[in-house]
Design a protein around this motif. Structure first.
Motif, PDB file in Angstrom:
ATOM      1  N   LYS A  91       0.840  -1.186   0.000  1.00 43.90           N
ATOM      2  CA  LYS A  91       0.000   0.000   0.000  1.00 43.90           C
ATOM      3  C   LYS A  91       0.886   1.251   0.000  1.00 43.90           C
ATOM      4  O   LYS A  91       1.782   1.383   0.821  1.00 43.90           O
ATOM      5  CB  LYS A  91      -0.899   0.018   1.245  1.00 43.90           C
ATOM      6  N   THR A  92       0.634   2.146  -0.935  1.00 43.44           N
ATOM      7  CA  THR A  92       1.336   3.422  -0.968  1.00 43.44           C
ATOM      8  C   THR A  92       0.310   4.534  -0.836  1.00 43.44           C
ATOM      9  O   THR A  92      -0.585   4.674  -1.687  1.00 43.44           O
ATOM     10  CB  THR A  92       2.126   3.605  -2.274  1.00 43.44           C
ATOM     11  N   LEU A  93       0.405   5.305   0.232  1.00 42.61           N
ATOM     12  CA  LEU A  93      -0.525   6.397   0.477  1.00 42.61           C
ATOM     13  C   LEU A  93      -0.009   7.673  -0.162  1.00 42.61           C
ATOM     14  O   LEU A  93       1.166   8.021  -0.027  1.00 42.61           O
ATOM     15  CB  LEU A  93      -0.705   6.614   1.981  1.00 42.61           C
ATOM     16  N   LYS A  94      -0.895   8.369  -0.858  1.00 41.98           N
ATOM     17  CA  LYS A  94      -0.557   9.671  -1.435  1.00 41.98           C
ATOM     18  C   LYS A  94      -0.919  10.747  -0.410  1.00 41.98           C
ATOM     19  O   LYS A  94      -2.086  10.914  -0.068  1.00 41.98           O
ATOM     20  CB  LYS A  94      -1.331   9.895  -2.729  1.00 41.98           C
ATOM     21  N   VAL A  95       0.086  11.450   0.067  1.00 40.67           N
ATOM     22  CA  VAL A  95      -0.112  12.458   1.108  1.00 40.67           C
ATOM     23  C   VAL A  95       0.237  13.831   0.557  1.00 40.67           C
ATOM     24  O   VAL A  95       1.342  14.049   0.063  1.00 40.67           O
ATOM     25  CB  VAL A  95       0.752  12.150   2.352  1.00 40.67           C
ATOM     26  N   TYR A 116       5.213  -1.187   9.212  1.00 41.84           N
ATOM     27  CA  TYR A 116       4.413  -1.879   8.197  1.00 41.84           C
ATOM     28  C   TYR A 116       5.265  -2.112   6.949  1.00 41.84           C
ATOM     29  O   TYR A 116       5.143  -1.399   5.953  1.00 41.84           O
ATOM     30  CB  TYR A 116       3.162  -1.070   7.851  1.00 41.84           C
ATOM     31  N   PRO A 117       6.158  -3.102   7.005  1.00 42.65           N
ATOM     32  CA  PRO A 117       7.062  -3.348   5.875  1.00 42.65           C
ATOM     33  C   PRO A 117       6.298  -3.580   4.574  1.00 42.65           C
ATOM     34  O   PRO A 117       5.249  -4.239   4.549  1.00 42.65           O
ATOM     35  CB  PRO A 117       7.813  -4.620   6.309  1.00 42.65           C
ATOM     36  N   GLY A 118       6.842  -3.033   3.495  1.00 40.24           N
ATOM     37  CA  GLY A 118       6.212  -3.174   2.188  1.00 40.24           C
ATOM     38  C   GLY A 118       5.222  -2.082   1.871  1.00 40.24           C
ATOM     39  O   GLY A 118       4.741  -1.974   0.742  1.00 40.24           O
ATOM     40  N   ASN A 119       4.891  -1.244   2.870  1.00 43.22           N
ATOM     41  CA  ASN A 119       3.978  -0.122   2.667  1.00 43.22           C
ATOM     42  C   ASN A 119       4.769   1.184   2.663  1.00 43.22           C
ATOM     43  O   ASN A 119       5.851   1.265   3.234  1.00 43.22           O
ATOM     44  CB  ASN A 119       2.912  -0.099   3.766  1.00 43.22           C
ATOM     45  N   ASP A 120       4.203   2.200   2.022  1.00 38.23           N
ATOM     46  CA  ASP A 120       4.995   3.412   1.847  1.00 38.23           C
ATOM     47  C   ASP A 120       4.090   4.636   1.804  1.00 38.23           C
ATOM     48  O   ASP A 120       2.857   4.540   1.727  1.00 38.23           O
ATOM     49  CB  ASP A 120       5.804   3.326   0.557  1.00 38.23           C
ATOM     50  N   VAL A 121       4.731   5.803   1.852  1.00 41.14           N
ATOM     51  CA  VAL A 121       4.068   7.099   1.735  1.00 41.14           C
ATOM     52  C   VAL A 121       4.743   7.872   0.619  1.00 41.14           C
ATOM     53  O   VAL A 121       5.975   7.913   0.550  1.00 41.14           O
ATOM     54  CB  VAL A 121       4.177   7.901   3.058  1.00 41.14           C
ATOM     55  N   ARG A 122       3.960   8.444  -0.265  1.00 40.08           N
ATOM     56  CA  ARG A 122       4.499   9.306  -1.323  1.00 40.08           C
ATOM     57  C   ARG A 122       3.901  10.693  -1.160  1.00 40.08           C
ATOM     58  O   ARG A 122       2.686  10.866  -1.197  1.00 40.08           O
ATOM     59  CB  ARG A 122       4.172   8.758  -2.708  1.00 40.08           C
ATOM     60  N   LEU A 283      -1.284   4.750   9.376  1.00 37.73           N
ATOM     61  CA  LEU A 283      -0.432   5.938   9.339  1.00 37.73           C
ATOM     62  C   LEU A 283      -0.785   6.867  10.494  1.00 37.73           C
ATOM     63  O   LEU A 283       0.110   7.433  11.156  1.00 37.73           O
ATOM     64  CB  LEU A 283      -0.595   6.664   8.005  1.00 37.73           C
ATOM     65  N   ALA A 284      -2.083   7.044  10.757  1.00 36.80           N
ATOM     66  CA  ALA A 284      -2.516   7.929  11.844  1.00 36.80           C
ATOM     67  C   ALA A 284      -2.064   7.388  13.198  1.00 36.80           C
ATOM     68  O   ALA A 284      -1.625   8.158  14.066  1.00 36.80           O
ATOM     69  CB  ALA A 284      -4.034   8.086  11.815  1.00 36.80           C
ATOM     70  N   ARG A 285      -2.155   6.089  13.384  1.00 34.02           N
ATOM     71  CA  ARG A 285      -1.721   5.510  14.663  1.00 34.02           C
ATOM     72  C   ARG A 285      -0.217   5.674  14.839  1.00 34.02           C
ATOM     73  O   ARG A 285       0.262   5.967  15.938  1.00 34.02           O
ATOM     74  CB  ARG A 285      -2.100   4.038  14.719  1.00 34.02           C
ATOM     75  N   THR A 286       0.536   5.506  13.758  1.00 38.10           N
ATOM     76  CA  THR A 286       1.980   5.706  13.830  1.00 38.10           C
ATOM     77  C   THR A 286       2.302   7.154  14.209  1.00 38.10           C
ATOM     78  O   THR A 286       3.184   7.414  15.035  1.00 38.10           O
ATOM     79  CB  THR A 286       2.619   5.370  12.469  1.00 38.10           C
ATOM     80  N   ALA A 287       1.558   8.100  13.607  1.00 35.86           N
ATOM     81  CA  ALA A 287       1.766   9.509  13.913  1.00 35.86           C
ATOM     82  C   ALA A 287       1.432   9.814  15.370  1.00 35.86           C
ATOM     83  O   ALA A 287       2.141  10.587  16.037  1.00 35.86           O
ATOM     84  CB  ALA A 287       0.918  10.379  12.980  1.00 35.86           C
ATOM     85  N   ALA A 288       0.347   9.232  15.876  1.00 35.36           N
ATOM     86  CA  ALA A 288      -0.038   9.466  17.263  1.00 35.36           C
ATOM     87  C   ALA A 288       1.013   8.919  18.223  1.00 35.36           C
ATOM     88  O   ALA A 288       1.345   9.565  19.231  1.00 35.36           O
ATOM     89  CB  ALA A 288      -1.400   8.829  17.540  1.00 35.36           C
TER      90      ALA A 288
END
Length: 295
Positions: A91-95, A116-122, A283-288
């Motif tokens: 999963k790649t999230l567009k931010v 979350y290995p294999g997931n990313d943020v762009r 992503l939100a939980r990681t940020a929190a």
């Protein structure tokens, strides 16, 4: 002991202030007092010593705090493992973010990738209306300054905090002063953002009135950040910005002045309620867990 009561107890143990604890958890101060009193009745002894001047943990309270922190950590690890299994990989999230905010959020991205290995943020730069770009699906999540009060949006954890600066022409009289105040805005034109977004949101960054109630005049409109800088450099306008703008830009003819009396800005993750997904919640939980990054 209910999970909410654990959260209240641990937060009060950190803050040692009933009012700040209530504000942080978005509950009433009475709810905090009730939760503590309930546990003290159950245990049979005081967990906090309260005086008119301070609050502090008793020896029993300190031991309970240490034990409950371990319980909380185990719960968070279990939830993270469950989320990771449910999220899968790829999963790649567009931010969307303004300017170089994405660069400042590298610790969040690294923590997300590790958890979350294999997931990313762009990251992508928000160049138009931040609200439209989110509603249209151009971005999965946007990093927006608060407040954001839209019924179709979910406001997640705060990820960045920072002061404000005032961008002025190098020839502006305020340069000699060395700083700017909110009242100075009434004596100058600010750039009209010219975008289709709620007025309350613009006003959080670009107030319409000073603290004394004086009107802040708006001047020419700018569609892009570079158009805004051109108007400032020409002396036609001044403009409040997050201090991150001064960190990454040093355009000729422009000076960024600190605004010590302006409130601290908070940027949070925001996404459409209809687009809520395990990846976004992860992503939100990681940020929190990581906490807000101070600019």
């Amino acid at each position: 002991m209910e999970l909410r009561d654990i959260e209240i107890f641990l937060t009060l143990a950190e803050e040692l202030h009933f009012g700040r604890t209530a504000e942080r958890l978005h509950v009433s101060q009475a709810r905090v007092s009730q939760a503590v009193a309930k546990q003290e009745r159950r245990i049979g002894t005081a967990l906090f010593e309260r005086t008119s001047r301070r609050v502090r943990l008793t020896p029993v309270g300190r031991r309970l705090c240490e034990d409950l922190k371990q319980v909380r950590d185990l719960l968070e690890q279990a939830l993270a493992r469950a989320e990771g299994a449910g999220l899968g990989s790829g999963k790649t999230l567009k931010v969307g973010a303004f300017g170089h905010a994405g660069h400042e959020l590298r610790p969040l991205v690294e923590a997300f990738r590790t958890r979350y290995p294999g997931n990313d943020v762009r990251f992508g730069e928000i160049t138009g209306d931040a609200f439209t770009s989110l509603r249209s699906g151009d971005f999965d999540v946007n990093v927006l300054w608060l407040p954001v009060n839209e019924p179709d949006f979910i406001v997640g954890p705060t990820v960045l905090t920072g002061r404000r600066v005032l961008a002025v022409s190098a020839e502006h009289p305020l340069v000699e002063k060395g700083f700017a105040g909110l009242e100075d805005l009434a004596d100058n034109q600010v750039v009209d953002p010219g975008l289709d977004a709620p007025e309350y949101w613009f006003s959080a960054m670009i107030p319409t009135r000073t603290p004394l109630g004086r009107r802040v005049p708006r001047g020419p409109a700018a569609r892009t950040f570079h158009e805004l800088l051109a108007l400032v450099a020409s002396g036609q306008c001044v403009h409040p910005l997050g201090e991150i703008a001064a960190r990454y830009h040093n355009p000729p003819g422009i000076v960024f002045l600190p605004m010590p009396d302006a409130p601290v800005m908070h940027w949070a993750l925001v996404w459409r309620s209809t687009a809520d997904s395990p990846a976004i919640r992860a992503l939100a939980r990681t940020a929190a867990d990581l906490g807000a990054i101070q600019l």
